[in-house]
Design an enzyme around this catalytic site. Structure first.
Site, PDB file in Angstrom:
ATOM      1  N   GLY A 199      27.597  29.684 -41.563  1.00 34.21           N
ATOM      2  CA  GLY A 199      27.270  29.979 -40.168  1.00 34.21           C
ATOM      3  C   GLY A 199      28.421  29.811 -39.195  1.00 34.21           C
ATOM      4  O   GLY A 199      28.192  29.625 -37.987  1.00 34.21           O
ATOM      5  N   SER A 200      29.665  29.927 -39.662  1.00 33.68           N
ATOM      6  CA  SER A 200      30.776  29.699 -38.731  1.00 33.68           C
ATOM      7  C   SER A 200      30.893  30.825 -37.693  1.00 33.68           C
ATOM      8  O   SER A 200      31.323  30.586 -36.566  1.00 33.68           O
ATOM      9  CB  SER A 200      32.099  29.528 -39.482  1.00 33.68           C
ATOM     10  OG  SER A 200      32.530  30.730 -40.062  1.00 33.68           O
ATOM     11  N   ASN A 201      30.491  32.028 -38.040  1.00 32.11           N
ATOM     12  CA  ASN A 201      30.499  33.110 -37.039  1.00 32.11           C
ATOM     13  C   ASN A 201      29.398  32.884 -35.992  1.00 32.11           C
ATOM     14  O   ASN A 201      29.609  33.136 -34.801  1.00 32.11           O
ATOM     15  CB  ASN A 201      30.344  34.473 -37.718  1.00 32.11           C
ATOM     16  CG  ASN A 201      31.674  34.984 -38.241  1.00 32.11           C
ATOM     17  OD1 ASN A 201      32.554  35.349 -37.470  1.00 32.11           O
ATOM     18  ND2 ASN A 201      31.830  34.983 -39.554  1.00 32.11           N
TER      19      ASN A 201
ATOM     20  N   MET B 256      23.481  37.460 -46.093  1.00 34.94           N
ATOM     21  CA  MET B 256      23.848  38.102 -47.359  1.00 34.94           C
ATOM     22  C   MET B 256      22.635  38.709 -48.068  1.00 34.94           C
ATOM     23  O   MET B 256      22.370  38.411 -49.236  1.00 34.94           O
ATOM     24  CB  MET B 256      24.572  37.091 -48.259  1.00 34.94           C
ATOM     25  CG  MET B 256      25.775  36.434 -47.600  1.00 34.94           C
ATOM     26  SD  MET B 256      26.984  37.599 -46.922  1.00 34.94           S
ATOM     27  CE  MET B 256      27.975  37.879 -48.359  1.00 34.94           C
TER      28      MET B 256
ATOM     29  N   LEU C  99      19.427  45.032 -46.567  1.00 37.03           N
ATOM     30  CA  LEU C  99      18.240  45.284 -45.748  1.00 37.03           C
ATOM     31  C   LEU C  99      17.657  46.660 -46.054  1.00 37.03           C
ATOM     32  O   LEU C  99      18.393  47.605 -46.353  1.00 37.03           O
ATOM     33  CB  LEU C  99      18.623  45.185 -44.268  1.00 37.03           C
ATOM     34  CG  LEU C  99      19.100  43.787 -43.852  1.00 37.03           C
ATOM     35  CD1 LEU C  99      19.856  43.842 -42.530  1.00 37.03           C
ATOM     36  CD2 LEU C  99      17.927  42.818 -43.777  1.00 37.03           C
TER      37      LEU C  99
ATOM     38  N   ASN D 196      26.766  43.666 -37.393  1.00 36.48           N
ATOM     39  CA  ASN D 196      27.171  42.918 -38.586  1.00 36.48           C
ATOM     40  C   ASN D 196      28.674  42.681 -38.522  1.00 36.48           C
ATOM     41  O   ASN D 196      29.402  43.452 -37.903  1.00 36.48           O
ATOM     42  CB  ASN D 196      26.845  43.727 -39.845  1.00 36.48           C
ATOM     43  CG  ASN D 196      27.196  42.986 -41.116  1.00 36.48           C
ATOM     44  OD1 ASN D 196      26.916  41.784 -41.257  1.00 36.48           O
ATOM     45  ND2 ASN D 196      27.834  43.669 -42.062  1.00 36.48           N
TER      46      ASN D 196
ATOM     47  N   HIS E 204      31.924  42.161 -41.203  1.00 39.00           N
ATOM     48  CA  HIS E 204      32.290  42.288 -42.605  1.00 39.00           C
ATOM     49  C   HIS E 204      33.768  41.930 -42.748  1.00 39.00           C
ATOM     50  O   HIS E 204      34.594  42.376 -41.947  1.00 39.00           O
ATOM     51  CB  HIS E 204      32.038  43.716 -43.095  1.00 39.00           C
ATOM     52  CG  HIS E 204      32.325  43.879 -44.560  1.00 39.00           C
ATOM     53  ND1 HIS E 204      31.498  43.362 -45.536  1.00 39.00           N
ATOM     54  CD2 HIS E 204      33.362  44.447 -45.204  1.00 39.00           C
ATOM     55  CE1 HIS E 204      32.019  43.638 -46.728  1.00 39.00           C
ATOM     56  NE2 HIS E 204      33.153  44.282 -46.548  1.00 39.00           N
TER      57      HIS E 204
ATOM     58  N   ASP F 140      27.348  47.771 -45.481  1.00 34.67           N
ATOM     59  CA  ASP F 140      28.691  47.594 -44.917  1.00 34.67           C
ATOM     60  C   ASP F 140      29.277  48.914 -44.414  1.00 34.67           C
ATOM     61  O   ASP F 140      30.423  49.280 -44.722  1.00 34.67           O
ATOM     62  CB  ASP F 140      29.638  46.949 -45.943  1.00 34.67           C
ATOM     63  CG  ASP F 140      29.172  45.565 -46.338  1.00 34.67           C
ATOM     64  OD1 ASP F 140      28.558  44.887 -45.489  1.00 34.67           O
ATOM     65  OD2 ASP F 140      29.397  45.165 -47.480  1.00 34.67           O
TER      66      ASP F 140
ATOM     67  N   GLU G   1      37.750  36.754 -37.361  1.00 38.69           N
ATOM     68  CA  GLU G   1      36.305  37.014 -37.226  1.00 38.69           C
ATOM     69  C   GLU G   1      35.744  36.236 -36.042  1.00 38.69           C
ATOM     70  O   GLU G   1      34.958  36.743 -35.249  1.00 38.69           O
ATOM     71  CB  GLU G   1      35.564  36.598 -38.504  1.00 38.69           C
ATOM     72  CG  GLU G   1      35.884  37.445 -39.720  1.00 38.69           C
ATOM     73  CD  GLU G   1      35.006  37.098 -40.915  1.00 38.69           C
ATOM     74  OE1 GLU G   1      33.799  36.880 -40.764  1.00 38.69           O
ATOM     75  OE2 GLU G   1      35.557  37.040 -42.041  1.00 38.69           O
TER      76      GLU G   1
HETATM   77  C1  GAR Z   1      32.065  35.890 -43.226  1.00 38.67           C
HETATM   78  O1  GAR Z   1      33.373  35.997 -43.725  1.00 38.67           O
HETATM   79  C2  GAR Z   1      31.443  37.265 -43.042  1.00 38.67           C
HETATM   80  O2  GAR Z   1      32.378  38.228 -42.616  1.00 38.67           O
HETATM   81  C3  GAR Z   1      30.939  37.562 -44.421  1.00 38.67           C
HETATM   82  O3  GAR Z   1      30.425  36.337 -44.883  1.00 38.67           O
HETATM   83  C4  GAR Z   1      31.136  35.252 -44.268  1.00 38.67           C
HETATM   84  C5  GAR Z   1      30.122  34.340 -43.632  1.00 38.67           C
HETATM   85  O4  GAR Z   1      30.746  33.209 -43.097  1.00 38.67           O
HETATM   86  N1  GAR Z   1      29.961  38.603 -44.417  1.00 38.67           N
HETATM   87  C6  GAR Z   1      29.841  39.532 -45.376  1.00 38.67           C
HETATM   88  O5  GAR Z   1      30.516  39.536 -46.381  1.00 38.67           O
HETATM   89  C7  GAR Z   1      28.784  40.603 -45.118  1.00 38.67           C
HETATM   90  N2  GAR Z   1      28.946  41.711 -45.981  1.00 38.67           N
HETATM   91  P1  GAR Z   1      29.998  32.320 -42.007  1.00 38.67           P
HETATM   92  O6  GAR Z   1      28.605  32.013 -42.590  1.00 38.67           O
HETATM   93  O7  GAR Z   1      30.830  31.097 -41.891  1.00 38.67           O
HETATM   94  O8  GAR Z   1      29.888  33.105 -40.729  1.00 38.67           O
END
Ligand code: GAR
Length: 213
Positions: free
Chosen positions: A12-14, A87, A90, A104, A106, A142, A171
């Protein structure tokens, strides 16, 4: 006030970056995870955000899970749904329901390297530039109109972890920016492409300055 629901599966860092950005005119109404053990839920709770788990394992089919997820989301009446490391593939019905208000992120410069293990794929392909993309979600995985991208160099000696760290830093910069633009009503979808109002005013039309390797 624009209401945002954020979907996560893990760290969940984003989501954290978006919450910390404290975007004017926006409130995060809820963080929903498809896994009870998603680490990001703790951050949301600590920040007084409503959390909910819709465990995909409790549903017999993708359709049933997506229907339950949509019910959970709709209870918050969001203007925007943000996939932040969510992840799950959908269904088309789910994507159609949130058309134009589902974002989203990616970890690649789409359309290069959709799917998993993007950093490994970039290293194996020998590309010199890699990065991240925020896009509107369409039924193909994606894929979908690009809102913003950030590029990072792939350096000699990079391993997956080092490259992932460099991309993740970007990101955390571009996702809040994309959400801010959405909330400010600056994004228009035309002919499958995103127009960012005012973007052309930036030197050279770049939203993100090119990086120097
Ligand atoms: C992130 O790097 C995001 O871009 C990727 O998962 C990670 C989640 O990190 N998403 C995908 O690969 C989607 N296809 P986070 O939980 O720390 O945000």
């Amino acid at each position: 006030m624009k209401k945002i629901v954020i979907l996560i599966s893990g760290r969940g860092s984003n989501m954290e970056a978006i919450v910390r950005a404290q975007i004017p005119g926006a409130e995060v109404s809820a963080v929903i995870a498809n896994r009870p053990d998603a680490a990001g839920l703790a951050f949301a709770v600590d920040h007084g955000i409503v959390t909910q788990v819709v465990d995909h394992k409790a549903y017999p089919s993708r359709e049933a899970f997506d229907a339950a997820l949509a019910d959970a989301i709709d209870a918050y009446r969001p203007d925007l749904v943000v996939l932040a490391g969510f992840m799950r593939v959908l269904t088309d019905a789910f994507v159609a329901r949130y058309a134009g208000r589902l974002l989203n992120i990616h970890p690649s410069l789409l359309p290069s390297f959709p799917g998993l293990h993007t950093h490994r794929k970039a290293i194996e392909a020998g590309v010199r530039v890699h990065g991240a993309t925020v896009h509107f979600v369409t039924p193909t995985l994606d894929c979908g109109p690009v809102v913003i991208q950030a590029a990072v160099p792939v350096l000699p000696g990079d391993d997956e972890a080092a490259l992932a760290r460099r991309v993740l830093e970007q990101e955390h910069r571009i996702y809040p920016q994309a959400v801010r633009w959405f909330v400010d009503g600056r994004l228009t979808l035309t002919d499958g492409r995103v127009l960012v109002q005012g973007e052309g005013a930036l030197p050279g039309g770049w939203t993100v300055p090119p990086v120097e390797a």
